[in-house]
Design an enzyme around this catalytic site. Structure first.
Site, PDB file in Angstrom:
ATOM      1  N   GLU A 124      40.555  -0.836 -10.245  1.00 17.79           N
ATOM      2  CA  GLU A 124      41.405  -1.301 -11.459  1.00 17.79           C
ATOM      3  C   GLU A 124      42.293  -0.017 -11.556  1.00 17.79           C
ATOM      4  O   GLU A 124      41.946   0.724 -12.446  1.00 17.79           O
ATOM      5  CB  GLU A 124      40.787  -1.729 -12.513  1.00 17.79           C
ATOM      6  CG  GLU A 124      39.761  -2.764 -12.322  1.00 17.79           C
ATOM      7  CD  GLU A 124      40.774  -3.904 -12.637  1.00 17.79           C
ATOM      8  OE1 GLU A 124      41.834  -4.165 -12.684  1.00 17.79           O
ATOM      9  OE2 GLU A 124      39.875  -5.120 -11.871  1.00 17.79           O
ATOM     10  N   CYS A 145      46.976   0.200 -19.274  1.00 20.82           N
ATOM     11  CA  CYS A 145      47.565   0.019 -18.085  1.00 20.82           C
ATOM     12  C   CYS A 145      48.494  -1.176 -17.916  1.00 20.82           C
ATOM     13  O   CYS A 145      49.101  -1.276 -16.837  1.00 20.82           O
ATOM     14  CB  CYS A 145      46.271  -0.302 -16.969  1.00 20.82           C
ATOM     15  SG  CYS A 145      45.148  -1.878 -17.677  1.00 20.82           S
TER      16      CYS A 145
HETATM   17  P1  NAD Z   1      41.891   9.156 -14.540  1.00 22.33           P
HETATM   18  O1  NAD Z   1      42.136   8.579 -13.240  1.00 22.33           O
HETATM   19  O2  NAD Z   1      42.336  10.495 -15.001  1.00 22.33           O
HETATM   20  O3  NAD Z   1      40.585   8.932 -14.749  1.00 22.33           O
HETATM   21  C1  NAD Z   1      39.627   7.679 -14.543  1.00 22.33           C
HETATM   22  C2  NAD Z   1      38.363   8.098 -14.499  1.00 22.33           C
HETATM   23  O4  NAD Z   1      38.107   8.376 -13.231  1.00 22.33           O
HETATM   24  C3  NAD Z   1      37.790   9.007 -15.324  1.00 22.33           C
HETATM   25  O5  NAD Z   1      36.397   8.535 -15.556  1.00 22.33           O
HETATM   26  C4  NAD Z   1      37.602  10.382 -14.402  1.00 22.33           C
HETATM   27  O6  NAD Z   1      36.712  11.419 -14.598  1.00 22.33           O
HETATM   28  C5  NAD Z   1      37.290   9.721 -13.027  1.00 22.33           C
HETATM   29  N1  NAD Z   1      37.749  10.415 -11.932  1.00 22.33           N
HETATM   30  C6  NAD Z   1      38.861  11.226 -11.626  1.00 22.33           C
HETATM   31  N2  NAD Z   1      38.819  11.750 -10.452  1.00 22.33           N
HETATM   32  C7  NAD Z   1      37.586  11.000  -9.833  1.00 22.33           C
HETATM   33  C8  NAD Z   1      37.263  11.403  -8.377  1.00 22.33           C
HETATM   34  N3  NAD Z   1      37.638  12.132  -7.578  1.00 22.33           N
HETATM   35  N4  NAD Z   1      35.914  10.592  -8.137  1.00 22.33           N
HETATM   36  C9  NAD Z   1      35.309   9.906  -9.394  1.00 22.33           C
HETATM   37  N5  NAD Z   1      35.948   9.778 -10.399  1.00 22.33           N
HETATM   38  C10 NAD Z   1      36.963  10.425 -10.725  1.00 22.33           C
HETATM   39  O7  NAD Z   1      42.808   8.103 -15.444  1.00 22.33           O
HETATM   40  P2  NAD Z   1      42.739   8.243 -16.999  1.00 22.33           P
HETATM   41  O8  NAD Z   1      43.980   9.274 -17.407  1.00 22.33           O
HETATM   42  O9  NAD Z   1      41.483   8.292 -17.689  1.00 22.33           O
HETATM   43  O10 NAD Z   1      43.476   6.660 -17.506  1.00 22.33           O
HETATM   44  C11 NAD Z   1      44.772   6.451 -17.347  1.00 22.33           C
HETATM   45  C12 NAD Z   1      44.891   5.577 -15.868  1.00 22.33           C
HETATM   46  O11 NAD Z   1      43.990   4.450 -15.965  1.00 22.33           O
HETATM   47  C13 NAD Z   1      46.196   5.127 -15.925  1.00 22.33           C
HETATM   48  O12 NAD Z   1      47.038   5.154 -14.695  1.00 22.33           O
HETATM   49  C14 NAD Z   1      46.075   3.558 -16.286  1.00 22.33           C
HETATM   50  O13 NAD Z   1      47.040   2.951 -15.877  1.00 22.33           O
HETATM   51  C15 NAD Z   1      44.869   3.423 -15.481  1.00 22.33           C
HETATM   52  N6  NAD Z   1      44.140   2.145 -16.025  1.00 22.33           N
HETATM   53  C16 NAD Z   1      44.049   1.036 -15.344  1.00 22.33           C
HETATM   54  C17 NAD Z   1      43.202  -0.035 -15.917  1.00 22.33           C
HETATM   55  C18 NAD Z   1      43.134  -1.355 -14.812  1.00 22.33           C
HETATM   56  O14 NAD Z   1      42.343  -2.101 -15.305  1.00 22.33           O
HETATM   57  N7  NAD Z   1      43.981  -1.605 -13.980  1.00 22.33           N
HETATM   58  C19 NAD Z   1      42.494  -0.046 -17.038  1.00 22.33           C
HETATM   59  C20 NAD Z   1      42.676   1.090 -17.611  1.00 22.33           C
HETATM   60  C21 NAD Z   1      43.471   2.263 -17.335  1.00 22.33           C
END
Ligand code: NAD
Length: 502
Positions: free
Chosen positions: A260, A294
């Site tokens: 997602e 998002c």
């Molecule tokens: P992010 O990608 O920085 O982090 C999200 C999660 O992934 C965190 O828990 C982080 O620690 C983890 N993570 C990061 N790199 C990783 C890796 N290599 N392996 C495993 N885990 C890893 O995102 P953010 O800044 O927390 O959130 C914002 C983003 O999330 C925006 O792009 C938003 O659109 C998206 N988002 C999407 C949805 C959806 O349902 N499509 C919902 C909420 C947020």
């Protein structure tokens, strides 16, 4: 960043944590910071690699028991969890506001979403239907059965610190799966409070130990979940960048992945649109949650005959939005999560100007502790590169169109495919937007904005958004494995397709 939070914020967090029975692992690794004023409330200990392994092992052990519990009985755990979430709604919402900066109404809405999905999951626990198909062979029955899948690793983003977890956990539990959750390192306290409530619900309903655990830490902790073959499904929510790292790693071990990822959501405003409704829908979708959903509306594609009117009306509404401490009455736009979000916002606005864009209003830093920005409305001459990216901050780009085909082409010409909307009173236009050659997103709405989905529908998007579906409808199927069963109740052994082998 100062080292200690003002007492009222820290006390409020402490009260909420205490009310939920939370055990906070204090340490030196992960600062639990509030974007409200940029101060650190507590510093937590990150989960060690051994602790991650132990959590996965306990979950695997819990799975061997939990999968044999009848699904409607598993529903009792989720029903109790829903009750506890209801009882602690205010405390959890306080933590969401403190850690993610959402205004209380949105924070309460997020907790309500958890309660709603628990209710939905309890219902689903009696509806994990398989099909029976007519067999081509006499005396045979052909059917499919859905079985629990295994350990589900949930990785979640900061901006929905609890709802996304609940979409996964409530459904996973009724499907017979344990959950190991790595929340965003930016919102660990909220996650720990939820974990305490699940543990209580599990103890009270006789669910096995190890059914749920929380891992504290950033990407590397998540990577351990991603790479562990004992984790059957990795459900990861976050940026496209994260998804590009996680997806191939899970695929390399033939694990299952539910992604997602980011959106770049647009609304088309047609000449017949009800403009009062449109402006309200646009402002909530674009400026709500300080542009950090998002599903935030990032592109407005307006018919050229009404574009000046729409821009004027949205700008008027934007100028009345109060930006500030989300706990203050009347504030509708809280802080950005971190300083880097402001850097991304100013950089995007610079790129937009360089591409010929005009900032109509907003885009200014508000002078107070924390990172506060007025939502920006930007007229663009065309869909420049910066418009095709997701900048996780409140910027709404306005483009204009002359024909609906042109609007749909502009709409779909971005890498992401999450949420979309059309504002129109013309049924032909509405239906065309929802049709196969209309919006290419996972969510397509008519006369409401792009954000604020209900839990009953399947949530997710196409293209760079990752293709996953969570929450309602038949999303539960991602958390189970399907077995096709053929039962021969005759005394003959006819082979399929008329094959003879004798
Ligand atoms: P992010 O990608 O920085 O982090 C999200 C999660 O992934 C965190 O828990 C982080 O620690 C983890 N993570 C990061 N790199 C990783 C890796 N290599 N392996 C495993 N885990 C890893 O995102 P953010 O800044 O927390 O959130 C914002 C983003 O999330 C925006 O792009 C938003 O659109 C998206 N988002 C999407 C949805 C959806 O349902 N499509 C919902 C909420 C947020």
């Amino acid at each position: 960043m100062t080292e200690t939070a003002p007492l009222d914020l820290r006390n409020r967090a402490a009260d909420a944590l205490r009310a939920c029975g939370t055990d906070v692992p204090f340490g030196d690794d992960v600062p639990a910071m509030s974007p409200i004023d940029g101060t650190v409330l507590y510093t937590l200990r990150a989960s060690s690699p051994d602790e991650v392994t132990a959590a996965i092992e306990s979950a695997r052990h819990a799975f061997s028991q939990w999968r044999a519990v009848p699904a409607p009985v598993r529903g009792a755990l989720v029903r109790r969890l829903g009750e506890l979430l209801t009882e602690h709604k205010r405390s959890l919402a306080d933590l969401v506001t403190i850690e993610a900066g959402k205004i209380p109404s949105e924070a309460l809405g997020e907790v309500q979403e958890m309660i709603d999905v628990c209710e939905f999951a309890v219902g689903i626990s009696r509806q994990l239907y398989g099909r029976t198909m007519p067999s081509e062979r006499p005396g045979h029955r052909l059917m499919e059965t859905w079985h629990p899948l295994g350990v589900v690793g949930v990785i979640s983003a900061f901006n929905f610190p609890v709802a996304v977890w609940a979409w996964n956990a409530a459904i996973a539990f009724v499907c017979g799966d344990p959950v190991v959750w790595k929340p965003s390192e930016l919102t660990p306290l909220t996650a720990l409070a939820c974990d305490a409530l699940v543990r209580r619900a599990a103890a009270e309903t006789g669910a096995p130990d190890g059914l749920h655990s929380v891992l504290i830490g950033s990407g590397p902790v998540g990577e351990q979940l991603v790479d562990d073959p004992r984790v059957a499904l990795v459900s990861a929510t976050g940026s496209v960048r994260m998804g590009r790292e996680v997806g191939p790693r899970v695929a390399a071990r033939f694990g299952r992945c539910l992604l997602e990822l980011g959106g770049n959501n647009a609304a088309v405003v047609a000449p017949s649109a009800d403009l009062d409704l449109t402006v309200r829908g646009v402002v909530f979708a674009a400026a709500g949650t300080a542009g950090q959903r998002c599903t935030t509306l990032r592109r407005l594609i307006v018919h050229s005959s009404i574009v000046e009117t729409v821009v004027d009306r949205v700008a008027d509404a934007y100028r009345q939005l109060r930006v500030g401490d989300p706990f203050e009455d009347g504030v509708l736009v809280g802080p950005l999560i971190r300083e880097r979000s402001w850097a991304a916002m100013t950089s995007a606005l610079d790129h937009a100007r360089a591409a010929g864009g005009t900032v109509v209003c907003g885009g200014e830093r508000v002078d107070r502790d924390g990172v506060y920005a007025s939502p920006a409305l930007v007229r663009m001459p065309e869909q420049a590169a910066v418009v095709r990216e997701e900048t996780f901050a409140p910027i709404l780009y306005v483009l204009s169109y002359d024909t609906l085909d042109e609007a749909i082409a502009l709409h779909n010409d971005v890498p992401q495919g999450l949420a979309s909307a059309i504002f129109t009173l013309d049924q032909r236009e509405a239906e065309r937007f929802l049709a196969a050659d209309g919006s290419d997103c996972g969510i397509a709405n008519v006369n409401i904005g792009t954000s604020g989905a209900e839990i009953g529908g399947a949530f997710g998007g196409e293209k760079d958004t990752g293709g996953g579906r969570e929450s309602g409808s038949d999303s539960w199927k991602a958390y189970m494995r399907r077995a096709t069963n053929t039962v021969n109740y005759s005394d003959q052994l006819p082979l399929a397709q008329g094959v003879h082998f004798e």
